[in-house]
Design a protein around this motif. Structure first.
Motif, short mmCIF file in Angstrom:
data_model
loop_
_atom_site.label_atom_id
_atom_site.label_comp_id
_atom_site.label_asym_id
_atom_site.label_seq_id
_atom_site.Cartn_x
_atom_site.Cartn_y
_atom_site.Cartn_z
N TYR A 128 0.83 -1.20 0.00
CA TYR A 128 0.00 0.00 0.00
C TYR A 128 0.87 1.25 0.00
CZ TYR A 128 -3.52 -3.35 1.48
OH TYR A 128 -4.35 -4.44 1.54
N PRO A 129 0.55 2.20 -0.85
CA PRO A 129 1.31 3.46 -0.84
C PRO A 129 0.92 4.30 0.39
CG PRO A 129 -0.46 3.59 -2.44
CD PRO A 129 -0.48 2.18 -1.89
N GLU A 134 -0.10 12.64 3.39
CA GLU A 134 1.18 12.41 4.05
C GLU A 134 2.32 12.43 3.03
OE1 GLU A 134 1.37 9.05 6.79
OE2 GLU A 134 -0.81 9.20 7.01
N ALA A 135 2.08 11.82 1.86
CA ALA A 135 3.11 11.80 0.82
C ALA A 135 3.43 13.20 0.34
CB ALA A 135 2.65 10.92 -0.35
N LYS A 136 2.39 14.03 0.15
CA LYS A 136 2.60 15.39 -0.31
C LYS A 136 3.35 16.21 0.75
CE LYS A 136 0.30 19.37 -2.30
NZ LYS A 136 -0.93 19.99 -2.74
N ALA A 137 2.96 16.04 2.01
CA ALA A 137 3.63 16.76 3.09
C ALA A 137 5.09 16.34 3.18
CB ALA A 137 2.91 16.49 4.41
#
Length: 152
Positions: A128-129, A134-137
């Motif tokens: 799962y990614p 959260e990824a953008k932050a």
């Protein structure tokens, strides 16, 4: 193999059926139970398989219940011709996109030969990614860190 668990390496002609999980093989007068498939390689018309085996003659151990819960896993199968290049990509630990989802190959469960086809069965776990926010932050944080920017 004098220890309880070990590795046995077997070689087969390509169109002969390899051993399966649960089979008992005899090597150097030792009875070994096949409990897993570690890996396999195809060399021309030879199939080489490394098995995880339990020495059935070694009974000096304490039986243990599984102390952990198995992670979520699914069963997958791949049918390819013996000379198909995709066979090389089906190695343990590799990640593949299946029906739009990503899965990592965890363990081989069976190798079967039907005519000129190899049928490789394995367990996979979903990958799962990170959540998009959260990824953008994380991306913004790392960019700021790389550019040495600070916001006051």
């Amino acid at each position: 193999m004098s220890s309880l668990i070990g590795t046995a390496n077997m070689e087969y002609r390509l169109f002969r059926q390899p051993h399966k999980l649960g089979d008992v093989i005899e090597i150097n007068d030792k009875m070994l139970l096949i409990i897993g498939i570690q890996r396999f390689e195809l060399w021309g018309h030879r199939l080489q398989v490394w098995y995880t085996c339990q020495n059935l003659q070694n009974t000096s151990y304490v039986s243990k219940k599984k102390a952990y819960k198995q992670p979520f896993q699914l069963h997958a199968e791949m049918r390819v011709r013996y000379d198909d290049e995709r066979l090389e990509k089906a190695k343990l630990g590799t990640v593949h996109k299946i029906n739009g989802e990503y899965y990592q190959i965890m363990e081989y469960t069976d190798i079967t030969i039907e005519g000129t086809d190899l049928i490789i069965s394995f367990t996979v776990k979903p990958v799962y990614p990170l959540d998009r926010k959260e990824a953008k932050a994380k991306y913004v944080y790392e960019r700021k860190k790389k550019l040495k920017l600070e916001v006051f």
